[in-house]
Write a protein that holds these residues in place. Structure first.
Motif, mmCIF file in Angstrom:
data_model
loop_
_atom_site.group_PDB
_atom_site.id
_atom_site.type_symbol
_atom_site.label_atom_id
_atom_site.label_comp_id
_atom_site.label_asym_id
_atom_site.label_seq_id
_atom_site.Cartn_x
_atom_site.Cartn_y
_atom_site.Cartn_z
ATOM 1 N N PRO A 335 13.951 77.669 75.512
ATOM 2 C CA PRO A 335 14.709 76.469 75.894
ATOM 3 C C PRO A 335 16.208 76.772 75.956
ATOM 4 C CG PRO A 335 13.268 76.055 73.996
ATOM 5 C CD PRO A 335 13.221 77.509 74.260
ATOM 6 N N THR A 336 16.923 76.106 76.846
ATOM 7 C CA THR A 336 18.357 76.357 76.934
ATOM 8 C C THR A 336 19.100 75.501 75.915
ATOM 9 O OG1 THR A 336 18.503 74.683 78.638
ATOM 10 C CG2 THR A 336 18.365 76.976 79.372
ATOM 11 N N GLY A 337 20.327 75.883 75.647
ATOM 12 C CA GLY A 337 21.207 75.095 74.796
ATOM 13 C C GLY A 337 20.853 75.102 73.318
ATOM 14 N N LEU A 338 20.099 76.107 72.869
ATOM 15 C CA LEU A 338 19.757 76.170 71.446
ATOM 16 C C LEU A 338 20.996 76.456 70.598
ATOM 17 C CD1 LEU A 338 16.458 78.281 71.404
ATOM 18 C CD2 LEU A 338 16.731 75.798 71.458
ATOM 19 N N ASP A 340 23.088 78.105 67.320
ATOM 20 C CA ASP A 340 23.151 79.481 66.806
ATOM 21 C C ASP A 340 21.987 79.746 65.865
ATOM 22 O OD1 ASP A 340 24.281 82.064 66.130
ATOM 23 O OD2 ASP A 340 24.906 81.138 64.239
ATOM 24 N N ALA A 341 21.765 78.825 64.917
ATOM 25 C CA ALA A 341 20.689 79.020 63.938
ATOM 26 C C ALA A 341 19.338 79.122 64.646
ATOM 27 C CB ALA A 341 20.682 77.866 62.946
ATOM 28 N N GLU A 342 19.126 78.284 65.650
ATOM 29 C CA GLU A 342 17.860 78.317 66.380
ATOM 30 C C GLU A 342 17.689 79.618 67.156
ATOM 31 O OE1 GLU A 342 17.472 73.514 67.237
ATOM 32 O OE2 GLU A 342 18.717 74.760 68.529
ATOM 33 N N ARG A 343 18.767 80.049 67.785
ATOM 34 C CA ARG A 343 18.685 81.298 68.564
ATOM 35 C C ARG A 343 18.351 82.487 67.678
ATOM 36 N NH1 ARG A 343 22.837 81.096 73.634
ATOM 37 N NH2 ARG A 343 22.879 78.837 73.728
ATOM 38 N N ARG A 344 19.072 82.581 66.570
ATOM 39 C CA ARG A 344 18.872 83.769 65.747
ATOM 40 C C ARG A 344 17.533 83.719 65.010
ATOM 41 N NH1 ARG A 344 23.407 85.321 62.136
ATOM 42 N NH2 ARG A 344 24.387 83.263 62.195
ATOM 43 N N ALA A 345 17.102 82.513 64.623
ATOM 44 C CA ALA A 345 15.777 82.411 63.996
ATOM 45 C C ALA A 345 14.709 82.826 65.011
ATOM 46 C CB ALA A 345 15.526 80.986 63.527
ATOM 47 N N MET A 346 14.903 82.415 66.250
ATOM 48 C CA MET A 346 13.915 82.724 67.266
ATOM 49 C C MET A 346 13.876 84.219 67.587
ATOM 50 S SD MET A 346 13.525 81.129 71.038
ATOM 51 C CE MET A 346 12.921 79.561 70.496
ATOM 52 N N VAL A 347 15.042 84.832 67.703
ATOM 53 C CA VAL A 347 15.038 86.252 68.051
ATOM 54 C C VAL A 347 14.434 87.063 66.900
ATOM 55 C CG1 VAL A 347 17.347 86.995 67.267
ATOM 56 C CG2 VAL A 347 16.332 88.005 69.305
ATOM 57 N N SER A 348 14.668 86.623 65.662
ATOM 58 C CA SER A 348 14.079 87.330 64.526
ATOM 59 C C SER A 348 12.562 87.217 64.566
ATOM 60 C CB SER A 348 14.572 86.747 63.202
ATOM 61 O OG SER A 348 15.955 86.677 63.200
ATOM 62 N N GLN A 349 12.060 86.029 64.911
ATOM 63 C CA GLN A 349 10.611 85.842 65.038
ATOM 64 C C GLN A 349 10.044 86.757 66.114
ATOM 65 O OE1 GLN A 349 8.331 84.117 63.543
ATOM 66 N NE2 GLN A 349 9.199 82.300 62.568
#
Lengths: 591, 426
Positions: A335-338, A340-349
């Motif tokens: 999804p766009t516009g995430l 910072d916390a969401e982006r980094r949590a997602m990339v770690s996953q």
């Protein structure tokens, strides 16, 4: 309404995680050996003797050599399971976490692009050692390193981000290199010449990190206090002050604010800070309301920006193309516009997901190399689908086992140490994975070796450099100062690490080492060994045991005997022998 | 006759060149060639010229303000209180902080149109030292390592790359090209003093060699060989009388006074002594130019050490006939903002800044490029980092297009892109 991170991740990563019993180290070790040597394992590779095994396994797991006492106890122990027991005992000791924390400290910090990164080195060591000793799984450690936020000082998990001042490209490149072994940053400027990675893919990966901001801790007057924050709002749409506040400050209603008017209001600090330069565009030392409302802080790498822009190589000054996050190994829609916390949590996953084998393969390749001197991919941090793997089947067995163990690092080390392959005898003439050549020690392993044989807990070394750099160096103590001479990046293939003149000078001529080794008093190494009322040959043997962790061969005994017969005194001869052993190539390596 | 020529060559440069020359001569003469010494000289000239070149990098960490050094703007509000003074070349003025350097202007070329994008210390400093912006995954070799790889004497008794103070290392080029870092210039380096007599050191070393030979057969030949090479190099250094090069106490007091009683002064004098003994690349760091506050005071303070030492180095090299073959480069990682901040400081500014060079085939007595009157932009002849390094490569005789192979198997040129600035070359 704020999106919940868990919700988003739940949709994207709908892979159910079933807990299975982790496979036993012994069974995977056997499978690894069989994959490499077939059924004739015993005839294919010889196993090393107990003393060499002990030196190897202690330096690999605990980061220090065995004491003469430990060697005697181990060698005379007749239990058939003593090697397995030793491996398990070492993994339970605190030394295990310390040793591998030192390894990761060097792997991360020796590539730091931020010279101030040194201030969190100690914090990282402490944090990492604790995580490793409580056996936190590798995916959780990696996740913490990628998602760290808040104060840098005292928070070791900020190491990776702080080491690169939060610069999105660098953090992304290093996260990929360290956790996946994939050097996707080569595609930063152009499509990778012979890999399949495209330039856009690197920038899509980078787009998970642009909102990271590293800056001096707010309100701190200390030079060395920093924090990691998120830039989730476009600063240009977030003026420094509201129109309402401005009309209150603008006492004379001339639509411009002077320093005198600002006194005692939140705007006062603007006048004394660096921001004045870009706010006061006409430089008249007065701020018009227009100037304040339109002020845009200059974007700087590492200071966070809401979105990531891929530079236009033909027009470097332009803004570039906005890039949305996407992970090059799964290409899922994000999804766009995430935030910072969401982006980094997602990339770690994504990175640590069990459906991504490269996360497991990268760490296995590293640990295997560090313990065996051979690797599935060389160098250890350049792997991935475009690289050729040696012994793919073996790596697959380890990868499946490691994933089934839920990324259990102690399981991985135990499994490798249990293989007969690991316990094979040194043979530098062999080919492929059968080759076993002594490996140069890392700085910390050598430091521990020196401390142990010289009978001290620390070497009295102190940087004399002045200024902040010296302050940082002294914070690292004797070990840090030693590393300044002997440190190297453990991702570098060992055969490229050949030593430097200051290293040789230190071992050869350091008055401090000379004193600890051979001063006439009772405390020095030579005094301890030669006062033990042993026969001459036994003194030589004791010296070998203390310094190299083994007894001398008959030939070496003969060389020593001949040398001792020519020196002015036995004591002087033993001093020379101790010097020669400490300076020998073997002292700085493990079998 | 012969001896005179030999001596001329020797005085040009170090012993190993001379030994090679003698060997060649003897060989040719023995073989009965009717080659005259003159043509022999010509044959060797190109090699000699190349090997004769050295570079001294005077590194100004923190980023010196161009306004307070080489590009003063008196009369403009951005110029601050700094005055411009005349130099030995009419028409060229520099900041009043550098009266002694001003006297050497005939040999100096100033570049006032350096331009770059990196405004953070570590990144810019890395870039100016290596020619590349940092990338966590590739450790680029410092320019000094590349120079030494091409023209250094790697088997000499002294290390061919010496740095006074920590610097960028050899990166992926490896230990052989690493700088030998000296922390206390003017005195002998740490741990060079033998702890026992020379004889006993030799005996110990021989014993160690025997033990290593055992290790080479039972353990690792590779480690044993590396070890032998390193200990050979290090023993040469501790046993050679040339180690005394590092100790400047034998220099006349008047000359030491000219260089100045500062670490930078001693470093510059050491640099001259090293180059004289055949060292190819020396870096010396001077001052702390990161003047976010008290810019004017701090620049003057830095200059009080840097000005006399830089000037003394140039004149000393010239007096000894070494300037022609020794390139002196003075620069920092970026310049500073035209606008003076409220703390009387200047902040980082890579868009336009200045540097200078002398000797080594650089045409002195000139200013290349210019900044706008307010100092915010390059007005003419912009020079990028690759342009500069390419020009330097040309003048000291190294090939900027030589390709190193990075550990990732990617070829990387010594200097990527850029163009030579012909006007700077003599």
């Amino acid at each position: 309404m704020r999106r919940s991170i868990a919700l988003i991740l739940g949709i994207v990563l709908a892979v159910p995680q079933v807990q299975a019993d982790p496979p036993s180290s012994q069974s995977i070790a056997d499978a690894v050996d069989k994959s490499l040597w077939g059924d004739n394992l015993n005839s294919a590779i010889a196993v090393t003797d107990d003393a060499a095994f002990l030196r190897r396994v202690m330096l690999d797991i605990a980061g220090r050599p065995a004491t003469p006492e430990e060697i005697r106890t181990f060698v005379t122990n007749e239990s058939t399971s003593k090697r397995t027991e030793k491996i398990q005992e070492l993994l339970k000791s605190e030394d295990y976490g310390q040793n591998w924390a030192h390894y990761w400290r060097d792997a991360i910090f020796l590539r730091a692009t931020n010279m101030r990164a040194g201030i969190v080195r100690g914090d990282f060591e402490e944090w990492m050692a604790a995580e490793l000793n409580r056996n936190t799984s590798w995916d959780k450690i990696a996740t913490q390193l990628m998602t760290a936020t808040g104060e840098v000082n005292g928070n070791g998990q900020t190491a990776l981000i702080f080491a690169h001042e939060g610069t999105a490209e660098e953090v992304a490149a290093e996260a990929s290199r360290l956790f996946l072994g994939i050097q996707i940053q080569c595609a930063n400027c152009h499509d990778h010449p012979w890999d399949s990675w495209k330039r856009t893919q690197f920038h899509q990966f980078t787009a998970f990190f642009p909102r990271v901001s590293v800056q001096r801790k707010r309100g701190s007057d200390k030079v060395f206090e920093f924090e990691i924050t998120a830039v989730d709002q476009d600063r240009s749409r977030n003026p420094i002050a509201s129109r309402f506040l401005l009309t209150r400050v603008d006492k004379n209603r001339d639509s411009a604010i002077t320093e005198a008017e600002a006194k005692g209001t939140p705007l006062a600090r603007v006048f004394s800070g660096q921001a004045m330069q870009f706010i006061d565009k006409n430089g008249d030392k007065k701020l018009t309301i227009e100037e304040i409302m339109t002020a845009e802080p200059p974007e700087r790498p590492g200071r966070g920006s809401v979105e990531h822009y891929m530079a236009d190589l033909n027009d470097p000054g332009s803004e570039g193309t906005k890039i949305d996050p996407k992970f090059f190994l799964n290409n899922r829609k994000v999804p766009t516009g995430l935030s910072d916390a969401e982006r980094r949590a997602m990339v770690s996953q994504f990175v640590t997901s069990k459906s991504n084998p490269w996360f497991a393969r990268a760490i296995i390749n590293r640990v295997w190399y560090e313990m065996n001197g051979t690797s599935f991919y060389t160098p250890v941090d350049d792997i991935g689908p475009d690289r050729e793997c040696v012994n793919e089947e073996t790596l697959k067995i380890l990868t499946d086992g490691f994933i089934d163990s839920n990324y259990d690092l102690k399981w991985l080390v135990e499994t490798i140490a249990t293989t007969r392959t690991y316990q094979r005898r040194s043979d530098s003439s062999a080919e492929g994975f059968a080759k076993s050549e002594p490996m140069r020690l890392r700085s910390d392993q050598l430091y521990e070796s020196l401390c142990q044989c010289l009978g001290v807990s620390e070497l009295p070394l102190r940087s004399t450099q002045r200024g902040p750099q010296g302050m940082l160096q002294r914070a690292g103590g004797g070990r840090g100062e030693f590393a300044r001479i002997f440190g190297f990046d453990p991702s570098t293939p060992r055969d490229e690490v050949t030593g430097s003149i200051p290293e040789a000078l230190f071992l050869m001529n350091s008055p401090m080492i000379a004193r600890l080794m051979s001063a006439p008093g009772a405390g020095s190494l030579v005094s301890k060994v030669s006062m033990s009322s042993l026969a001459e040959d036994d003194v030589v043997a004791e010296l070998y045991l203390t310094m190299l962790g083994r007894e001398p061969s008959t030939r070496e005994q003969a060389i020593a005997r001949e040398y001792l017969s020519k020196t002015t005194s036995f004591r002087a001869g033993i001093e020379d022998l101790a010097w020669a052993l400490l300076n020998s190539a073997e002292f700085s390596s493990r079998p | 006759m012969n001896l005179q020529i030999f001596d001329a060559i020797t005085s040009l440069r170090r012993g190993f060149v001379r030994r090679r020359f003698l060997a060649t001569t003897a060989g040719l003469l023995a073989a009965g060639h009717a080659t005259s010494l003159r043509s022999l000289m010509a044959e060797q000239a190109e090699t000699l010229r190349k090997q004769g070149k050295s570079m001294i990098l005077l590194w100004m960490p923190g980023g010196p303000s161009q306004f307070e050094t080489l590009d003063p703007k008196p009369g403009h509000e951005n110029g601050g209180p700094t005055e411009a003074i005349a130099t030995s070349v009419s028409g060229i003025k520099i900041a009043d902080n550098f009266p002694k350097v001003a006297q050497q202007m005939k040999d100096i070329a100033i570049v006032r149109s350096m331009t770059n994008k990196e405004g953070s210390h570590p990144r810019a400093s890395y870039q100016l030292h290596t020619g590349y912006v940092p990338a966590g995954s590739v450790k680029h070799p410092s320019f000094g390592s590349s120079v030494v790889q091409q023209i250094g004497n790697l088997t000499g008794e002294l290390p061919s790359f010496v740095s006074v103070g920590a610097t960028q290392g050899a990166g992926f080029l490896g230990m052989e090209y690493e700088p030998f870092v000296v922390s206390q210039p003017g005195q002998l380096p740490d741990n060079v003093a033998l702890q026992v007599s020379k004889d006993r050191f030799q005996q110990r070393s021989d014993l160690m060699k025997k033990l290593n030979a055992e290790f080479a057969t039972t353990g690792s030949k590779l480690l044993a060989d590396n070890h032998e090479a390193l200990y050979g190099k290090t023993s040469r250094l501790v046993l050679t009388p040339e180690i005394q090069t590092f100790d400047i106490s034998s220099e006349p007091q008047s000359l030491r006074d000219q260089y100045g009683d500062s670490n930078f002064g001693r470093g510059c004098l050491l640099a001259r002594r090293l180059v004289e003994r055949g060292v190819s690349f020396v870096e010396v760091r001077g001052g702390n130019w990161d003047t976010h506050q008290n810019n004017f005071e701090d620049c003057a303070k830095n200059a009080s050490e840097v000005d006399p030492a830089t000037a003394a180095l140039i004149s000393d090299l010239r007096d000894r006939g070494m300037l022609e073959n020794t390139l002196v480069v003075w620069m920092g990682e970026f310049g500073r903002t035209p606008k003076i901040n409220p703390r009387e400081g200047r902040d980082h500014y890579p868009r336009v800044f200045s540097m200078m060079m002398a000797g080594g085939g650089i045409r002195g007595g000139q200013v290349y490029g210019s900044s706008t009157p307010d100092g915010t932009e390059v007005a003419s002849d912009p020079v990028t980092v690759p342009d500069l390094l390419r020009t330097i490569s040309k003048t000291i005789g190294i090939n900027p297009d030589h390709e190193h192979m990075s550990p990732q198997g990617r070829p990387l040129k010594v200097v990527d892109g850029g163009k030579e600035i012909a006007q700077l070359l003599g």
